[in-house]
Design a protein around this motif. Structure first.
Motif, PDB file in Angstrom:
ATOM      1  N   VAL A   7       0.803  -1.104   0.002  1.00 42.01           N
ATOM      2  CA  VAL A   7      -0.029   0.172  -0.043  1.00 42.01           C
ATOM      3  C   VAL A   7       0.870   1.154  -0.204  1.00 42.01           C
ATOM      4  N   GLY A   8       1.410   1.558   1.111  1.00 38.28           N
ATOM      5  CA  GLY A   8       2.292   2.801   1.110  1.00 38.28           C
ATOM      6  C   GLY A   8       3.519   2.709   0.137  1.00 38.28           C
ATOM      7  N   SER A   9       4.103   1.949  -0.459  1.00 40.00           N
ATOM      8  CA  SER A   9       5.480   1.868  -1.223  1.00 40.00           C
ATOM      9  C   SER A   9       5.021   2.111  -2.692  1.00 40.00           C
ATOM     10  N   GLN A  10       3.755   1.771  -3.410  1.00 41.71           N
ATOM     11  CA  GLN A  10       3.691   2.025  -4.850  1.00 41.71           C
ATOM     12  C   GLN A  10       2.547   2.786  -5.271  1.00 41.71           C
ATOM     13  N   MET A  11       1.705   3.455  -4.449  1.00 45.74           N
ATOM     14  CA  MET A  11       0.681   4.014  -4.749  1.00 45.74           C
ATOM     15  C   MET A  11       1.038   4.914  -5.801  1.00 45.74           C
ATOM     16  N   GLU A  12       0.371   5.128  -6.682  1.00 44.44           N
ATOM     17  CA  GLU A  12       0.580   6.539  -7.705  1.00 44.44           C
ATOM     18  C   GLU A  12       0.570   7.812  -6.961  1.00 44.44           C
ATOM     19  N   LEU A  13      -0.332   7.990  -6.085  1.00 47.24           N
ATOM     20  CA  LEU A  13      -0.418   9.177  -5.463  1.00 47.24           C
ATOM     21  C   LEU A  13       0.006   8.899  -3.984  1.00 47.24           C
ATOM     22  N   SER A  14       0.402   9.572  -3.220  1.00 44.83           N
ATOM     23  CA  SER A  14       1.030   9.462  -1.861  1.00 44.83           C
ATOM     24  C   SER A  14      -0.197   9.267  -1.027  1.00 44.83           C
ATOM     25  N   LEU A  15      -0.116   8.812   0.136  1.00 46.41           N
ATOM     26  CA  LEU A  15      -1.242   8.409   1.013  1.00 46.41           C
ATOM     27  C   LEU A  15      -1.929  10.124   1.595  1.00 46.41           C
ATOM     28  N   GLU A  16      -0.951  10.951   1.575  1.00 47.24           N
ATOM     29  CA  GLU A  16      -1.213  12.351   2.268  1.00 47.24           C
ATOM     30  C   GLU A  16      -1.900  12.804   1.104  1.00 47.24           C
ATOM     31  N   GLU A  17      -1.400  12.681  -0.220  1.00 47.57           N
ATOM     32  CA  GLU A  17      -2.161  13.376  -1.406  1.00 47.57           C
ATOM     33  C   GLU A  17      -3.536  13.025  -1.658  1.00 47.57           C
ATOM     34  N   TRP A  22      -9.677  13.038  -0.744  1.00 44.60           N
ATOM     35  CA  TRP A  22     -10.844  12.582  -0.240  1.00 44.60           C
ATOM     36  C   TRP A  22     -11.505  13.537   0.837  1.00 44.60           C
ATOM     37  N   LYS A  23     -10.678  14.338   1.530  1.00 45.46           N
ATOM     38  CA  LYS A  23     -11.118  14.995   2.520  1.00 45.46           C
ATOM     39  C   LYS A  23     -11.894  16.305   1.692  1.00 45.46           C
ATOM     40  N   ALA A  24     -11.263  16.837   0.676  1.00 43.21           N
ATOM     41  CA  ALA A  24     -11.820  17.865  -0.133  1.00 43.21           C
ATOM     42  C   ALA A  24     -13.353  17.486  -0.789  1.00 43.21           C
ATOM     43  N   GLU A  37     -18.362  13.202  10.293  1.00 38.52           N
ATOM     44  CA  GLU A  37     -17.165  13.788  10.527  1.00 38.52           C
ATOM     45  C   GLU A  37     -16.102  13.376   9.677  1.00 38.52           C
ATOM     46  N   TRP A  38     -15.290  14.136   9.017  1.00 39.34           N
ATOM     47  CA  TRP A  38     -14.260  13.687   8.169  1.00 39.34           C
ATOM     48  C   TRP A  38     -13.270  12.988   9.020  1.00 39.34           C
ATOM     49  N   ALA A  39     -12.995  13.516  10.421  1.00 40.02           N
ATOM     50  CA  ALA A  39     -11.792  13.012  11.294  1.00 40.02           C
ATOM     51  C   ALA A  39     -12.103  11.537  11.717  1.00 40.02           C
ATOM     52  N   ASP A  40     -13.403  11.349  11.724  1.00 38.54           N
ATOM     53  CA  ASP A  40     -13.835   9.905  12.146  1.00 38.54           C
ATOM     54  C   ASP A  40     -13.479   8.881  11.059  1.00 38.54           C
ATOM     55  N   VAL A  41     -13.755   9.254   9.583  1.00 42.14           N
ATOM     56  CA  VAL A  41     -13.654   8.655   8.653  1.00 42.14           C
ATOM     57  C   VAL A  41     -12.012   8.546   8.265  1.00 42.14           C
ATOM     58  N   GLN A  42     -11.180   9.425   8.574  1.00 39.33           N
ATOM     59  CA  GLN A  42      -9.741   9.493   8.147  1.00 39.33           C
ATOM     60  C   GLN A  42      -9.328   8.391   9.089  1.00 39.33           C
ATOM     61  N   ALA A  43      -9.743   8.519  10.425  1.00 32.30           N
ATOM     62  CA  ALA A  43      -9.151   7.476  11.390  1.00 32.30           C
ATOM     63  C   ALA A  43      -9.509   6.171  11.094  1.00 32.30           C
ATOM     64  N   LEU A  52      -7.262   0.868   2.083  1.00 27.54           N
ATOM     65  CA  LEU A  52      -6.649   2.201   1.268  1.00 27.54           C
ATOM     66  C   LEU A  52      -6.097   1.987  -0.085  1.00 27.54           C
ATOM     67  N   TRP A  53      -5.762   0.611  -0.170  1.00 21.76           N
ATOM     68  CA  TRP A  53      -5.186   0.229  -1.467  1.00 21.76           C
ATOM     69  C   TRP A  53      -6.518   0.224  -2.385  1.00 21.76           C
ATOM     70  N   SER A  54      -7.653  -0.618  -1.959  1.00 17.94           N
ATOM     71  CA  SER A  54      -8.931  -0.490  -2.755  1.00 17.94           C
ATOM     72  C   SER A  54      -9.682   0.745  -3.092  1.00 17.94           C
ATOM     73  N   LEU A  55      -9.387   1.939  -2.224  1.00 14.58           N
ATOM     74  CA  LEU A  55      -9.716   2.979  -2.433  1.00 14.58           C
ATOM     75  C   LEU A  55      -9.057   3.770  -3.452  1.00 14.58           C
ATOM     76  N   HIS A  56      -7.622   3.599  -3.292  1.00  6.99           N
ATOM     77  CA  HIS A  56      -6.886   4.275  -4.294  1.00  6.99           C
ATOM     78  C   HIS A  56      -7.219   3.796  -5.781  1.00  6.99           C
ATOM     79  N   GLU A  57      -7.546   2.327  -5.901  1.00  5.19           N
ATOM     80  CA  GLU A  57      -7.839   1.874  -7.170  1.00  5.19           C
ATOM     81  C   GLU A  57      -9.002   2.432  -7.541  1.00  5.19           C
ATOM     82  N   MET A  58     -10.080   2.628  -6.813  1.00  4.16           N
ATOM     83  CA  MET A  58     -11.148   3.396  -7.101  1.00  4.16           C
ATOM     84  C   MET A  58     -11.013   4.646  -7.792  1.00  4.16           C
TER      85      MET A  58
END
Length: 190
Positions: A7-17, A22-24, A37-43, A52-58
């Motif tokens: 997950v963390g090593s090969q995403m086209e976009l960084s987790l932070e991006e 998603w927050k925006a 609340e976004w904070a609950d979703v993010q946690a 996160l990997w699946s969401l990234h693929e979406m």
């Protein structure tokens, strides 16, 4: 990216991006998830790296995933593809493997059911598709495969939906058919 464990090593976009995107989207479309609340979703996202990997693929395939609900019993958040049209990176696919293999020529590259499984998501059901359409206007120029009842699939058919004339329509087609304007929308529980 090919493996969920990376997950963390090969995403086209960084987790932070991705979190920023998603927050925006979450904040821009509060009508889709009133009272959440976004904070609950993010946690929840950060506690589930395989999701996160699946969401990234979406996201990578053009789905523009967003939160559309919360299951109070399980504590899970429900994400649907909320792109205006059927996700671009998931079009021109037939319904499932059986349909793909039944084509003698001009085979599509993939099927909706197999792509969804590889992404770790589920195709929307007709009911979920109708719920999505209550949150906005989707698929006015495209259409999306939806989960097809076994009795219909057994006879060679598959179902798809779209929105025309401000109405959601459910149609049938041969499961082996595919079109440039037909893809599929998915759901993910996190």
């Amino acid at each position: 990216m090919t493996k969920r464990s990376e997950v963390g090593s090969q995403m086209e976009l960084s987790l932070e991006e991705l979190i920023k995107i998603w927050k925006a989207r979450f904040e821009k479309n509060m009508n889709r998830h009133e009272g959440l609340e976004w904070a609950d979703v993010q946690a929840k996202l950060e506690a589930n790296p395989e999701k996160l990997w699946s969401l990234h693929e979406m996201e990578r395939t053009g789905g523009e995933p967003d939160v559309v609900g919360h299951d109070a019993k399980t504590g899970e958040y429900l994400f649907y593809d909320c792109s205006a049209e059927s996700p671009k990176g998931r079009r021109s696919v037939c319904y499932d493997r059986e349909a793909l293999e039944s084509r003698k020529e001009h085979k599509p590259e993939n099927s909706a059911v197999e792509m969804a499984a590889a992404m770790g998501i589920e195709l929307l059901t007709e009911e979920q598709y109708r719920e999505l359409q209550k949150l906005g206007t989707f698929d006015t120029k495209t259409s999306s495969w939806v989960v097809t009842p076994a009795r219909i699939r057994k006879l060679g058919g598959a179902l798809f939906c779209d929105r025309r004339y401000d109405t959601v329509f459910v149609y049938h087609n041969g499961a082996d058919s595919y079109y440039a304007a037909r893809g599929f929308r998915g759901s993910l529980r996190v």
